[in-house]
Design an enzyme around this catalytic site. Structure first.
Site, short mmCIF file in Angstrom:
data_model
loop_
_atom_site.label_atom_id
_atom_site.label_comp_id
_atom_site.label_asym_id
_atom_site.label_seq_id
_atom_site.Cartn_x
_atom_site.Cartn_y
_atom_site.Cartn_z
N THR A 180 0.96 -1.12 0.06
CA THR A 180 -0.10 0.18 -0.06
C THR A 180 0.91 1.16 -0.13
O THR A 180 1.91 1.31 0.69
CB THR A 180 -0.97 -0.05 1.46
N ARG A 208 -15.55 -4.25 3.20
CA ARG A 208 -14.68 -3.88 4.22
C ARG A 208 -13.74 -2.74 3.84
O ARG A 208 -13.56 -2.53 2.83
CB ARG A 208 -13.63 -5.06 4.62
N VAL A 209 -13.94 -1.81 4.73
CA VAL A 209 -12.85 -0.58 4.54
C VAL A 209 -11.72 -0.37 5.51
O VAL A 209 -11.93 -0.90 6.74
CB VAL A 209 -13.59 0.91 4.56
N GLY A 210 -10.38 -0.18 5.02
CA GLY A 210 -9.34 -0.25 6.28
C GLY A 210 -9.12 1.06 6.79
O GLY A 210 -9.95 2.02 6.72
N ASP A 211 -7.83 1.25 7.10
CA ASP A 211 -7.35 2.48 7.68
C ASP A 211 -6.96 3.58 6.59
O ASP A 211 -6.94 4.84 6.73
CB ASP A 211 -6.24 2.38 8.68
N THR A 231 0.69 1.85 6.88
CA THR A 231 0.55 0.56 6.05
C THR A 231 0.38 -0.59 6.79
O THR A 231 1.05 -0.73 8.02
CB THR A 231 1.66 0.47 4.84
N GLY A 232 -0.40 -1.67 6.46
CA GLY A 232 -0.28 -2.75 7.37
C GLY A 232 -1.65 -3.03 7.52
O GLY A 232 -2.55 -2.61 7.11
N GLY A 234 -5.02 -2.64 8.82
CA GLY A 234 -5.86 -1.60 9.21
C GLY A 234 -6.45 -1.23 10.08
O GLY A 234 -6.61 -0.35 10.76
C1 SD4 Z 1 -5.56 -1.92 4.88
N1 SD4 Z 1 -3.70 -0.69 5.46
O1 SD4 Z 1 -6.47 -2.08 4.23
C2 SD4 Z 1 -4.36 -1.33 4.50
C3 SD4 Z 1 -3.44 -2.37 3.79
C4 SD4 Z 1 -2.14 -2.10 3.32
O2 SD4 Z 1 -0.08 -2.64 2.62
O3 SD4 Z 1 -1.42 -1.41 3.97
N2 SD4 Z 1 -1.22 -2.85 2.73
O4 SD4 Z 1 -5.62 -2.45 6.05
#
Ligand code: SD4
Length: 323
Positions: A180, A208-211, A231-232, A234
């Protein structure tokens, strides 16, 4: 008092960071322009952003141009075209953008549009709102002249078919939630901007929606202080308001790296308190303060980022980590 006591050096940035409001900004070295982006794979994205910054362009244009490179790249399976789909086979995108005035725009759960970051910018600039979702976001994008197209590449579809055989939702650290792009830039005029764009967690539930598109979680900027993005996984970033936390820590005197470390530590502490394993949890943060000092930190080994300024060129940085 010795004025050096007022200054702290960013551990990664090597640029003095003003920690006391008494000092005047023109007494310290300011490193600009500069751009920093999550993951070392963002080298071409950094190049695109740098082209804008070096010629005296606007940080907001730089971060938009930069992350668009990843959105269009079918080999980046965590962003835009070629992104891994949700568990029902839909590529759904999240993105947000924020400028030096603290204005922002976001799109969530957007389908069929290759450049969600540009739609997010349009939300910021052309609407009275900050966030549009799903069908409404797509309708707005089409009205703004964006074209609809299928974003599911054969490679991503094959990966999804393979996943369907087990259908186990266990994100693989540094692989499935990897790449990301979050990007922060400070231009020659000292304007800070940031952008964050993703196809989200691989094999997520539909809807689903992340961060990444959430201001304060995936991205935050306070022009008086600095900027941060994530990133990571979320869900963990949202639960700790990661990027807003980092900016607040920098306001209180932390260097960018110290602030990123503390935000990662909050996630670790929270999970330890609840006796939850962090084996499948990776979160990486990057931060840039208004003086051009930068830093990064990850929970697990394997998080890295890329910085571009005149001093270091387009350089990969392997972030320190807690675990
Ligand atoms: C999420 N933070 O949707 C994002 C995924 C991500 O590298 O960062 N991937 O949770």
């Amino acid at each position: 008092m010795d004025r050096r006591k007022f200054l702290k050096t960013g551990l990664l940035g090597g640029v003095p960071f003003l920690t006391n409001g008494c000092d005047s900004i023109d007494t310290i070295k300011i490193s600009k322009p500069i751009v920093i982006a999550t993951w070392h794979t963002s080298d071409d994205a950094n190049e695109a952003a740098w082209d804008v910054l070096e010629s005296g362009g606007y940080a907001l244009d730089a971060v938009e141009a930069g992350v668009k490179v990843e959105e269009a790249d079918p080999n980046n399976m965590t962003v835009g075209y070629g992104g891994r789909p949700d568990r029902e086979g839909n590529v759904t995108l999240d993105a947000c953008i924020m400028d030096e005035k603290g204005d922002c725009g976001a799109v969530v759960f957007l389908k069929d549009i290759m450049h969600p970051i540009s739609v997010a910018r349009k939300v910021m600039e052309e609407t009275p709102h900050i966030m549009l979702a799903g069908e409404g976001a797509k309708q707005f994008a089409l009205e703004q002249g964006f074209e609809a197209q299928n974003l599911l590449t054969p490679k991503a579809e094959q990966a999804w078919q393979k996943w369907l055989k087990t259908s186990e939702y266990k994100p693989v650290v540094n692989i499935e939630n990897h790449d990301t792009i979050g990007m922060l830039a400070l231009d020659k005029e000292g304007r800070l901007s940031g952008a964050c764009t993703t196809s989200g967690a691989a094999w997520k539930m539909h809807g689903r929606v992340g961060d990444s598109p959430i201001i304060g979680a995936g991205l935050f900027i306070d022009p008086e202080v600095g900027a941060a993005c994530a990133t990571g996984l979320g869900e963990e970033v949202v639960k700790t308001a990661g990027s807003a936390l980092i900016v607040e820590l920098m306001r209180q005197g932390s260097t960018p790296e110290e602030a990123c470390k503390e935000a990662a530590q909050r996630i670790v502490d929270r999970n330890k308190r609840e006796n939850r394993s962090l084996k499948n949890t990776q979160v990486g943060y990057i931060a840039l303060n208004k003086n051009g000092a930068y830093g990064a930190y990850g929970i697990q080994k394997g998080f890295n980022c890329r910085v571009y300024n005149t001093e270091v060129g387009n350089q990969r940085i392997d972030a320190k980590h807690l675990i």
